[in-house]
Design a protein around this motif. Structure first.
Motif, short mmCIF file in Angstrom:
data_model
loop_
_atom_site.label_atom_id
_atom_site.label_comp_id
_atom_site.label_asym_id
_atom_site.label_seq_id
_atom_site.Cartn_x
_atom_site.Cartn_y
_atom_site.Cartn_z
N GLU A 255 6.98 -2.44 8.34
CA GLU A 255 7.79 -2.75 9.52
C GLU A 255 9.27 -2.62 9.20
OE1 GLU A 255 6.53 -6.67 10.50
OE2 GLU A 255 4.62 -6.02 11.40
N GLU A 256 9.68 -3.13 8.05
CA GLU A 256 11.10 -3.11 7.70
C GLU A 256 11.56 -1.71 7.28
OE1 GLU A 256 12.49 -6.31 5.27
OE2 GLU A 256 11.14 -7.76 6.20
N ASN A 257 10.63 -0.80 7.06
CA ASN A 257 10.97 0.60 6.80
C ASN A 257 10.83 1.46 8.04
OD1 ASN A 257 11.61 1.56 3.88
ND2 ASN A 257 10.10 -0.08 3.59
N GLY A 258 10.69 0.83 9.20
CA GLY A 258 10.69 1.57 10.46
C GLY A 258 9.37 2.21 10.84
N VAL A 259 8.27 1.75 10.24
CA VAL A 259 6.95 2.29 10.59
C VAL A 259 6.39 1.50 11.77
CG1 VAL A 259 4.60 2.74 9.77
CG2 VAL A 259 6.55 3.00 8.20
N ASP A 260 5.98 2.20 12.80
CA ASP A 260 5.39 1.56 13.98
C ASP A 260 3.89 1.42 13.81
OD1 ASP A 260 7.86 1.43 15.36
OD2 ASP A 260 7.63 3.53 15.98
N GLU A 261 3.39 0.22 14.01
CA GLU A 261 1.95 -0.03 13.90
C GLU A 261 1.21 0.60 15.08
OE1 GLU A 261 -0.85 -3.85 14.69
OE2 GLU A 261 0.79 -4.17 13.24
N LEU A 262 0.15 1.35 14.78
CA LEU A 262 -0.70 1.94 15.81
C LEU A 262 -2.02 1.17 15.94
CD1 LEU A 262 -0.03 5.71 15.07
CD2 LEU A 262 0.93 4.29 16.89
N LYS A 269 -17.48 -3.17 8.70
CA LYS A 269 -17.68 -3.59 7.32
C LYS A 269 -18.15 -2.38 6.54
CE LYS A 269 -20.08 -6.86 4.34
NZ LYS A 269 -18.85 -7.30 3.67
N PRO A 270 -17.52 -2.08 5.39
CA PRO A 270 -16.34 -2.74 4.84
C PRO A 270 -15.08 -2.14 5.46
CG PRO A 270 -17.05 -1.01 3.35
CD PRO A 270 -18.04 -1.02 4.49
N GLY A 271 -13.92 -2.68 5.08
CA GLY A 271 -12.66 -2.07 5.50
C GLY A 271 -12.03 -2.68 6.73
N LYS A 272 -12.33 -3.92 7.04
CA LYS A 272 -11.74 -4.55 8.23
C LYS A 272 -10.21 -4.53 8.21
CE LYS A 272 -11.53 -9.02 10.61
NZ LYS A 272 -12.04 -10.42 10.60
N PRO A 273 -9.52 -4.92 7.11
CA PRO A 273 -8.05 -4.94 7.12
C PRO A 273 -7.42 -3.56 6.91
CG PRO A 273 -8.82 -5.74 5.02
CD PRO A 273 -10.05 -5.48 5.85
N LEU A 274 -7.71 -2.65 7.83
CA LEU A 274 -7.18 -1.28 7.75
C LEU A 274 -5.99 -1.16 8.69
CD1 LEU A 274 -7.36 1.78 7.02
CD2 LEU A 274 -8.99 2.00 8.93
N TYR A 275 -4.92 -0.55 8.21
CA TYR A 275 -3.69 -0.37 8.98
C TYR A 275 -3.41 1.11 9.15
CZ TYR A 275 1.40 -0.37 9.90
OH TYR A 275 2.65 -0.16 10.42
N PHE A 276 -2.94 1.47 10.36
CA PHE A 276 -2.51 2.84 10.63
C PHE A 276 -1.20 2.77 11.39
CE2 PHE A 276 -2.87 6.70 13.51
CZ PHE A 276 -2.48 7.60 12.52
N GLY A 277 -0.18 3.49 10.88
CA GLY A 277 1.11 3.47 11.52
C GLY A 277 1.80 4.82 11.47
N ARG A 278 2.93 4.91 12.16
CA ARG A 278 3.65 6.17 12.25
C ARG A 278 5.15 5.92 12.25
NH1 ARG A 278 2.33 11.22 16.34
NH2 ARG A 278 4.05 12.55 15.65
N LYS A 279 5.88 6.78 11.56
CA LYS A 279 7.33 6.80 11.60
C LYS A 279 7.76 8.23 11.89
CE LYS A 279 11.51 5.76 8.93
NZ LYS A 279 12.06 5.30 7.62
N GLN A 280 8.12 8.50 13.12
CA GLN A 280 8.45 9.84 13.57
C GLN A 280 7.26 10.78 13.28
OE1 GLN A 280 12.26 10.65 11.73
NE2 GLN A 280 13.33 9.26 13.10
#
Length: 388
Positions: A255-262, A269-280
């Motif tokens: 977040e502090e590096n400007g990545v927007d959470e998608l 299961k498994p892999g519930k805490p998976l994050y995907f984001g985009r910065k430009q």
């Protein structure tokens, strides 16, 4: 939290810009063509022999031998009725050749050729244009170049190809407990393995990582590491530090590096805490730290985006159905990707389904997908993605 289908749809819906480059033929493996390709000439360019033997003038069982034609010969021979020449695989057949007889079915006495059987018109002759005619479509834009594709392009005389560029990938691993293999460790530490799994999976599908960074669980160090990695990649893959523990700083650092959470967290299961984001035009996947979870998320979510960014016509591992060797019921409370082995056309769900257990995944070759509470009898069809 999103469902598996929603997560995949969000990835699929990302608008992207594809870059092109010209690469030498030998360096184009697993790249996608950036243009449609048509044959510049007939393939074959001339009638040629499909095997070593004799080119025959007329359909008889006895001929007068008048010469020889090797592959690459440019001499122009015209066969008369009842004449034959020794010929080799790939050689241009003389004018008026009726057929080619393989040498195993012939005998020669002095200059007379005898056949064991009567030939058939056109046998063992590769006809001009039999594979491609001039101007015929060969591959469409987006075709992924495999070894046979390179052979065909080479046969068309193409030494360079215009292809879509592949994304630059960086890998970050996080964790105070992690020690590089080969170094000494103390009690409470473990050897870092996820970066090797991810880098290997990248190579398996024709991708390569540009940089690997290992970080301690520290907010400032994680922020700086993310900033450094984003300076030189199109896709950043982070392993660990994305859950909700006191030492999980990845989400805040993104977040502090400007990545927007998608999306963040997937009902699976498994892999519930998976994050995907985009910065430009850059994308970030933050994968769980457990080895099986991390690699499962790579196969299911990261790979399709990498292939999309590479201009492939199709992306993601295809899903097949195989009969299961034994009864099974999903009691995990979530849709699940299971470590499995497909052998002789049947699938077996393996022991060791814990998200930290990589041994069973190493011995298997598939991810089996089951819905929450789904039950299987022996012989029921189970959905699987083959991973090796």
């Amino acid at each position: 939290m999103v469902t598996i289908e929603e997560a995949l749809r969000i990835i699929e819906d990302q608008k992207i810009t594809l870059n092109r480059e010209t690469k030498p033929l030998e360096a184009s493996l697993s790249h996608a063509l950036a243009t449609n390709t048509a044959s510049p000439f007939d393939v074959p360019e001339f009638d040629n022999s499909a095997m070593d033997g004799y080119a025959l003038g007329g359909l008889y069982q006895e001929y007068q031998l008048v010469g020889e034609v090797a592959a690459g010969d440019s001499k122009d021979i015209v066969l008369q009725d009842g004449e034959a020449v020794r010929i080799f695989t790939g050689a241009k057949v003389p004018q008026n050749t009726s057929a080619v007889m393989m040498q195993e079915k012939t005998s020669v006495k002095e200059r007379t050729l005898f056949l064991d059987e009567k030939p058939k018109a056109g046998q063992n002759i590769r006809k001009k244009g039999g594979q491609l005619v001039e101007g015929q479509a060969v591959f469409e834009k987006g075709h992924m170049l495999n070894p046979p594709s390179l052979a065909l392009m080479g046969s068309l005389g193409l030494s360079t190809l215009e292809v879509f560029s592949k994304p630059r990938v960086n890998i970050i691993t996080t964790g105070n407990e992690l020690v590089k293999p080969g170094e000494s460790k103390t009690e409470g530490q473990i050897y870092e393995s996820n970066s090797y799994a991810i880098a290997g999976a990248l190579r398996q599908f024709g991708f390569h990582h540009h940089q690997k960074i290992q970080l301690r669980d520290d907010l400032e160090a994680t922020k700086a590491g993310v900033e450094t990695a984003l300076n030189s990649c199109d896709v950043l893959i982070i392993s660990g530090g994305i859950s909700v523990g006191d030492y999980d700083f990845v989400k805040q650092s993104l977040e502090e590096n400007g990545v927007d959470e998608l999306f963040y967290k997937v009902f699976q299961k498994p892999g519930k805490p998976l994050y995907f984001g985009r910065k430009q035009n850059q994308f970030v996947f933050a994968l769980p730290g457990n080895p099986a979870s991390s690699l499962t998320c790579f196969y299911v979510y990261v790979l399709p985006l990498l292939q999309k960014l590479s201009g492939y016509q199709e992306y993601g591992l295809p899903t097949y159905q195989f009969p299961i060797k034994h009864p099974y019921e999903n009691r995990f409370g979530r849709p699940s990707f299971l470590k499995a082995a497909v052998i002789d056309g049947k699938v077996e769900v393996l022991d060791g389904q814990g998200s930290s257990m990589i041994q069973s995944m190493a011995k298997g070759n598939a991810l089996a997908f089951v819905e929450d509470g789904e039950k299987f009898k022996e012989g029921d069809l189970m959905k699987c993605k083959l991973i090796s």
